[in-house]
Design an enzyme around this catalytic site. Sequence first.
Site, PDB file in Angstrom:
ATOM      1  N   THR A 100       0.872  -1.177   0.000  1.00  0.00           N
ATOM      2  CA  THR A 100       0.000   0.000   0.000  1.00  0.00           C
ATOM      3  C   THR A 100       0.902   1.218   0.000  1.00  0.00           C
ATOM      4  O   THR A 100       1.510   1.558   1.020  1.00  0.00           O
ATOM      5  CB  THR A 100      -0.912   0.001   1.239  1.00  0.00           C
ATOM      6  OG1 THR A 100      -1.682  -1.199   1.250  1.00  0.00           O
ATOM      7  CG2 THR A 100      -1.858   1.197   1.208  1.00  0.00           C
TER       8      THR A 100
ATOM      9  N   LYS B 276      -7.098   1.064  -3.446  1.00  0.00           N
ATOM     10  CA  LYS B 276      -6.704   0.513  -2.149  1.00  0.00           C
ATOM     11  C   LYS B 276      -6.792   1.566  -1.045  1.00  0.00           C
ATOM     12  O   LYS B 276      -7.323   1.300   0.046  1.00  0.00           O
ATOM     13  CB  LYS B 276      -5.279  -0.029  -2.242  1.00  0.00           C
ATOM     14  CG  LYS B 276      -4.649  -0.428  -0.922  1.00  0.00           C
ATOM     15  CD  LYS B 276      -5.364  -1.572  -0.231  1.00  0.00           C
ATOM     16  CE  LYS B 276      -4.575  -2.027   0.992  1.00  0.00           C
ATOM     17  NZ  LYS B 276      -5.273  -3.068   1.761  1.00  0.00           N
TER      18      LYS B 276
ATOM     19  N   LYS C 179      -0.284   5.591   8.384  1.00  0.00           N
ATOM     20  CA  LYS C 179       0.420   5.805   7.112  1.00  0.00           C
ATOM     21  C   LYS C 179      -0.549   5.811   5.945  1.00  0.00           C
ATOM     22  O   LYS C 179      -0.493   6.681   5.062  1.00  0.00           O
ATOM     23  CB  LYS C 179       1.484   4.716   6.938  1.00  0.00           C
ATOM     24  CG  LYS C 179       2.274   4.770   5.631  1.00  0.00           C
ATOM     25  CD  LYS C 179       1.703   3.858   4.551  1.00  0.00           C
ATOM     26  CE  LYS C 179       1.757   2.397   4.929  1.00  0.00           C
ATOM     27  NZ  LYS C 179       1.292   1.516   3.823  1.00  0.00           N
TER      28      LYS C 179
END
Length: 286
Positions: free
Chosen positions: A91, A164, A233
């Site tokens: 990711t 995503k 994050k």
Amino acid sequence: MKIGFIGLGQMGSAMAANLLKAGHDVTVWNRSADKAAKLVEAGAHLAEKPVDAAQGEVVMTMLADDRALEAVVYGEGGIQGAPALHVSHSTIGIALADRLAADAGNGFVSAPVFGRPVAAEAAKLFVIAAGAPADLDRCEPLFAAIGQRTFRIGETPSAANLVKLSGNFMIMAAVEAMAEAMTLAEKGGVDRRTLLDVLTGTLFGAPIYQTYGDILVEDRFHPAGFAAPLGLKDMTLADTAATTLCAPMPILGIVRDHIRSVIASEGEDVDWAGVALAVRRGAGIA
């Protein structure tokens, strides 16, 4: 197929194990080589450097963040220029995905996945893939070995990363909503499990509510299935994309602040569903 796999955390180890079970010739590399021991026992080869894992047809990476992936690609012993097609399951931010696609001499596919470690172990991940059609065709047997379904998003690899990040934001928004609803119900004398059973048995029967609802009801925040710093994050990457595209996301700000709060109070080995603890404390529930 002769493939490499780089990044052997909870997700990567499970994915590499399933590739071995499917009969592929797998070479693995991880910064901490001890994490490769079980895979080597199962038949994997151990690479000394990342580039050594990228000498076959495909090299798959599953790393924590942009910095880790950049080090593996562009750092000493990195895979940049190696003959294998690079498939990134990490990711990462849109900008890095675009850079990797531009720099890849032998093709680049972004293929982040939806699913927690249990799904990875069971080869039940959902693969979100984007890249050149021929490259996606080459990867189909690999995706079938790690997942239950592959979604093709198009020819621009970073589109898969945008999907995503959007999905991870929606997961956290759902967790936030459940945490707030459970806190309201609890303060009014309704048991959390009772509320969850009603909601998942009527309007909210989707797996995301069932999976995370159980975590919230049972307070299963340690050890982390998906660590809160990784969630922070991801929310930061989503915010960067939103800023670039001028897309307002006010709920994102609330979720990100709650993740920060729970990391500060619980430490880094808390599941990202631990945002519920920040909600409860705000309501005066210990």
